[in-house]
Design a protein around this motif. Structure first.
Motif, PDB file in Angstrom:
ATOM      1  N   TYR A 124       0.549  -1.331  -0.284  1.00 16.39           N
ATOM      2  CA  TYR A 124       0.228   0.118   0.192  1.00 16.39           C
ATOM      3  C   TYR A 124       0.667   1.247  -0.117  1.00 16.39           C
ATOM      4  O   TYR A 124       0.553   2.347  -0.347  1.00 16.39           O
ATOM      5  CB  TYR A 124      -1.198  -0.102   0.922  1.00 16.39           C
ATOM      6  CG  TYR A 124      -1.722   1.098   1.315  1.00 16.39           C
ATOM      7  CD1 TYR A 124      -2.671   1.070   0.843  1.00 16.39           C
ATOM      8  CD2 TYR A 124      -1.586   2.303   2.296  1.00 16.39           C
ATOM      9  CE1 TYR A 124      -3.998   2.157   1.004  1.00 16.39           C
ATOM     10  CE2 TYR A 124      -2.344   3.113   2.522  1.00 16.39           C
ATOM     11  CZ  TYR A 124      -3.542   3.143   1.434  1.00 16.39           C
ATOM     12  OH  TYR A 124      -4.128   4.694   1.999  1.00 16.39           O
ATOM     13  N   SER A 125       1.719   1.128   0.628  1.00 17.36           N
ATOM     14  CA  SER A 125       2.653   2.214   0.927  1.00 17.36           C
ATOM     15  C   SER A 125       3.282   2.763  -0.504  1.00 17.36           C
ATOM     16  O   SER A 125       2.955   3.695  -0.897  1.00 17.36           O
ATOM     17  CB  SER A 125       4.526   2.220   1.304  1.00 17.36           C
ATOM     18  OG  SER A 125       2.756   1.989   3.180  1.00 17.36           O
ATOM     19  N   LEU A 126       3.691   1.718  -0.640  1.00 16.03           N
ATOM     20  CA  LEU A 126       4.854   1.753  -2.368  1.00 16.03           C
ATOM     21  C   LEU A 126       4.000   2.204  -3.477  1.00 16.03           C
ATOM     22  O   LEU A 126       4.075   2.650  -4.241  1.00 16.03           O
ATOM     23  CB  LEU A 126       5.351  -0.012  -2.566  1.00 16.03           C
ATOM     24  CG  LEU A 126       6.104  -0.501  -2.018  1.00 16.03           C
ATOM     25  CD1 LEU A 126       6.800  -1.918  -2.232  1.00 16.03           C
ATOM     26  CD2 LEU A 126       7.656   0.439  -2.348  1.00 16.03           C
ATOM     27  N   MET A 127       2.427   1.848  -3.166  1.00 16.98           N
ATOM     28  CA  MET A 127       1.629   1.689  -4.692  1.00 16.98           C
ATOM     29  C   MET A 127       1.388   3.649  -4.341  1.00 16.98           C
ATOM     30  O   MET A 127       1.368   4.517  -4.679  1.00 16.98           O
ATOM     31  CB  MET A 127       0.591   1.306  -4.763  1.00 16.98           C
ATOM     32  CG  MET A 127       0.731  -0.469  -5.104  1.00 16.98           C
ATOM     33  SD  MET A 127      -0.326  -1.116  -4.995  1.00 16.98           S
ATOM     34  CE  MET A 127      -1.174  -0.853  -6.638  1.00 16.98           C
ATOM     35  N   LEU A 128       1.261   4.568  -2.971  1.00 15.59           N
ATOM     36  CA  LEU A 128       0.602   5.677  -2.539  1.00 15.59           C
ATOM     37  C   LEU A 128       1.908   6.279  -3.108  1.00 15.59           C
ATOM     38  O   LEU A 128       1.527   7.595  -3.758  1.00 15.59           O
ATOM     39  CB  LEU A 128       0.399   5.989  -1.339  1.00 15.59           C
ATOM     40  CG  LEU A 128       0.093   6.352  -0.570  1.00 15.59           C
ATOM     41  CD1 LEU A 128      -1.997   7.181  -1.208  1.00 15.59           C
ATOM     42  CD2 LEU A 128      -0.181   6.740   0.927  1.00 15.59           C
ATOM     43  N   ALA A 129       2.768   5.740  -3.054  1.00 16.02           N
ATOM     44  CA  ALA A 129       3.821   6.989  -3.290  1.00 16.02           C
ATOM     45  C   ALA A 129       4.538   6.998  -5.071  1.00 16.02           C
ATOM     46  O   ALA A 129       5.377   7.481  -5.556  1.00 16.02           O
ATOM     47  CB  ALA A 129       5.779   6.177  -2.156  1.00 16.02           C
ATOM     48  N   GLY A 136      -5.442   8.781  -8.498  1.00 23.03           N
ATOM     49  CA  GLY A 136      -5.916   8.336  -8.576  1.00 23.03           C
ATOM     50  C   GLY A 136      -6.028   7.189  -7.730  1.00 23.03           C
ATOM     51  O   GLY A 136      -6.857   7.846  -5.952  1.00 23.03           O
ATOM     52  N   GLY A 137      -7.201   5.660  -7.609  1.00 21.29           N
ATOM     53  CA  GLY A 137      -7.750   5.055  -6.162  1.00 21.29           C
ATOM     54  C   GLY A 137      -6.582   4.299  -5.995  1.00 21.29           C
ATOM     55  O   GLY A 137      -6.711   3.316  -6.796  1.00 21.29           O
ATOM     56  N   ILE A 138      -7.405   4.223  -4.676  1.00 28.75           N
ATOM     57  CA  ILE A 138      -5.741   2.571  -4.044  1.00 28.75           C
ATOM     58  C   ILE A 138      -7.160   2.739  -3.036  1.00 28.75           C
ATOM     59  O   ILE A 138      -7.421   3.250  -2.301  1.00 28.75           O
ATOM     60  CB  ILE A 138      -4.613   4.101  -3.650  1.00 28.75           C
ATOM     61  CG1 ILE A 138      -3.612   4.256  -4.540  1.00 28.75           C
ATOM     62  CG2 ILE A 138      -3.846   2.387  -2.761  1.00 28.75           C
ATOM     63  CD1 ILE A 138      -2.674   4.454  -4.068  1.00 28.75           C
ATOM     64  N   GLY A 139      -7.055   1.569  -2.878  1.00 32.16           N
ATOM     65  CA  GLY A 139      -8.311   0.755  -2.171  1.00 32.16           C
ATOM     66  C   GLY A 139      -7.422  -0.316  -1.181  1.00 32.16           C
ATOM     67  O   GLY A 139      -6.890  -1.329  -2.137  1.00 32.16           O
ATOM     68  N   ARG A 140      -7.506  -0.230   0.321  1.00 29.62           N
ATOM     69  CA  ARG A 140      -6.458  -2.270   0.523  1.00 29.62           C
ATOM     70  C   ARG A 140      -7.584  -3.020   1.163  1.00 29.62           C
ATOM     71  O   ARG A 140      -8.518  -2.625   2.055  1.00 29.62           O
ATOM     72  CB  ARG A 140      -5.558  -1.020   1.775  1.00 29.62           C
ATOM     73  CG  ARG A 140      -4.202  -2.058   2.845  1.00 29.62           C
ATOM     74  CD  ARG A 140      -4.295  -1.329   3.706  1.00 29.62           C
ATOM     75  NE  ARG A 140      -3.886  -2.039   4.559  1.00 29.62           N
ATOM     76  CZ  ARG A 140      -2.741  -1.136   5.825  1.00 29.62           C
ATOM     77  NH1 ARG A 140      -2.552  -0.353   5.775  1.00 29.62           N
ATOM     78  NH2 ARG A 140      -2.243  -2.671   6.974  1.00 29.62           N
ATOM     79  N   ILE A 145      -3.947  -5.344  -2.682  1.00 30.14           N
ATOM     80  CA  ILE A 145      -3.888  -3.731  -2.981  1.00 30.14           C
ATOM     81  C   ILE A 145      -5.152  -3.398  -4.276  1.00 30.14           C
ATOM     82  O   ILE A 145      -4.252  -3.932  -4.957  1.00 30.14           O
ATOM     83  CB  ILE A 145      -2.908  -2.747  -2.681  1.00 30.14           C
ATOM     84  CG1 ILE A 145      -2.742  -3.134  -1.772  1.00 30.14           C
ATOM     85  CG2 ILE A 145      -3.232  -1.645  -3.242  1.00 30.14           C
ATOM     86  CD1 ILE A 145      -2.986  -2.344  -0.339  1.00 30.14           C
ATOM     87  N   HIS A 146      -5.990  -2.552  -4.252  1.00 32.81           N
ATOM     88  CA  HIS A 146      -6.442  -2.338  -5.760  1.00 32.81           C
ATOM     89  C   HIS A 146      -5.768  -0.182  -6.142  1.00 32.81           C
ATOM     90  O   HIS A 146      -5.951   0.275  -5.310  1.00 32.81           O
ATOM     91  CB  HIS A 146      -8.039  -1.776  -5.641  1.00 32.81           C
ATOM     92  CG  HIS A 146      -8.444  -1.343  -6.651  1.00 32.81           C
ATOM     93  ND1 HIS A 146      -9.050  -1.782  -7.514  1.00 32.81           N
ATOM     94  CD2 HIS A 146      -8.446   0.054  -7.338  1.00 32.81           C
ATOM     95  CE1 HIS A 146      -9.368  -0.974  -8.146  1.00 32.81           C
ATOM     96  NE2 HIS A 146      -9.133   0.308  -7.890  1.00 32.81           N
ATOM     97  N   GLY A 147      -5.080  -0.666  -7.318  1.00 31.35           N
ATOM     98  CA  GLY A 147      -4.907   0.597  -7.824  1.00 31.35           C
ATOM     99  C   GLY A 147      -5.418   0.880  -9.104  1.00 31.35           C
ATOM    100  O   GLY A 147      -5.745  -0.250  -9.828  1.00 31.35           O
ATOM    101  N   ASP A 148      -5.572   2.491  -9.761  1.00 31.18           N
ATOM    102  CA  ASP A 148      -5.787   2.299 -10.379  1.00 31.18           C
ATOM    103  C   ASP A 148      -5.944   4.237 -10.431  1.00 31.18           C
ATOM    104  O   ASP A 148      -5.165   4.765 -10.003  1.00 31.18           O
ATOM    105  CB  ASP A 148      -7.782   2.812 -11.534  1.00 31.18           C
ATOM    106  CG  ASP A 148      -8.711   3.134 -10.480  1.00 31.18           C
ATOM    107  OD1 ASP A 148      -7.957   4.768  -9.805  1.00 31.18           O
ATOM    108  OD2 ASP A 148      -9.482   2.650  -9.430  1.00 31.18           O
TER     109      ASP A 148
END
Length: 157
Positions: A124-129, A136-140, A145-148
Motif C-alpha cells: 500500500y505504501s509503495l503504491m501510494l508513493a 487515482g484510486g487506491i483501496g486496501r 491492494i487495488h490501484g487505478d
C-alpha cells in the motif's frame, strides 16, 4: 525516473489512446520487464487492456518492492484467474459483483497481491508513493491492494 513503456514492432496488441489492448488468442507478449499480457487478461473473454500509466506505475512498484507481484493468472484455458484482477469484461465484472463504473472495465485498474516478505501494508505504501496511483484510486483489502488511475479516492475493503 521510472520505467517507460515502449511498444514492440509487430506486437500482437494495439494501442488505443493510452490503453494497450489485445487478446491472449493472439499471444502473450511481455509488456514490461516483469509483466506479461496474461496478468491483465479477463478470464472470461481472454482480452487484456491496461493503461500505459498503470503498467508503468506497477512496474515501478515491482522494482522498488524487489519481489514479484501477482495481478492475475489467466490463460487461454483458465475459467477464472487465481490472482488479482486486471481488465474485466462487462460479463466478468458482473459475475464478481464489481462496481458498474469500475476502472477494471476500462483497463485502468489492477488488484495486486504481494508475495514473499512484502506485506499488504508495505505494498500500500509503495503504491501510494507511485504517481500513477497516488492521483487515482487506491483501496486496501486484507490480501491485496487495488490501484487505478481514475479519480482520486481512498478506501478499505
Amino acid at each position: 525516473m521510472g520505467y517507460k513503456f515502449k511498444a514492440e514492432k509487430n506486437a500482437p496488441y494495439g494501442i488505443y489512446g493510452d490503453i494497450i489492448c489485445g487478446n491472449l488468442c493472439d499471444g502473450d507478449p511481455q509488456l514490461s520487464p516483469h509483466f506479461k499480457a496474461h496478468e491483465f487478461a479477463c478470464p472470461d473473454c481472454k482480452e487484456y487492456r491496461i493503461a500505459i500509466a498503470v503498467l508503468e506505475g506497477l512496474e515501478n512498484v515491482r522494482t522498488r518492492a524487489g519481489v514479484p507481484l501477482y495481478v492475475a493468472k489467466t490463460s487461454l484455458t483458465s475459467p477464472n484467474n487465481t490472482g488479482g484482477s486486471g481488465y474485466r469484461c462487462p460479463k466478468h465484472n458482473k459475475a464478481v459483483a464489481g462496481a458498474s463504473n469500475s476502472m477494471h472495465l476500462y483497463g485502468r485498474a489492477v488488484d495486486v497481491h504481494p508475495t514473499g516478505a512484502l506485506t499488504v501494508a508495505a505494498l500500500y505504501s509503495l503504491m501510494l508513493a507511485e504517481p500513477a496511483f497516488r492521483g487515482g484510486g487506491i483501496g486496501r483489502y486484507k490480501t491485496f491492494i487495488h490501484g487505478d488511475n481514475g479519480p482520486k479516492r481512498r478506501w478499505r475493503g
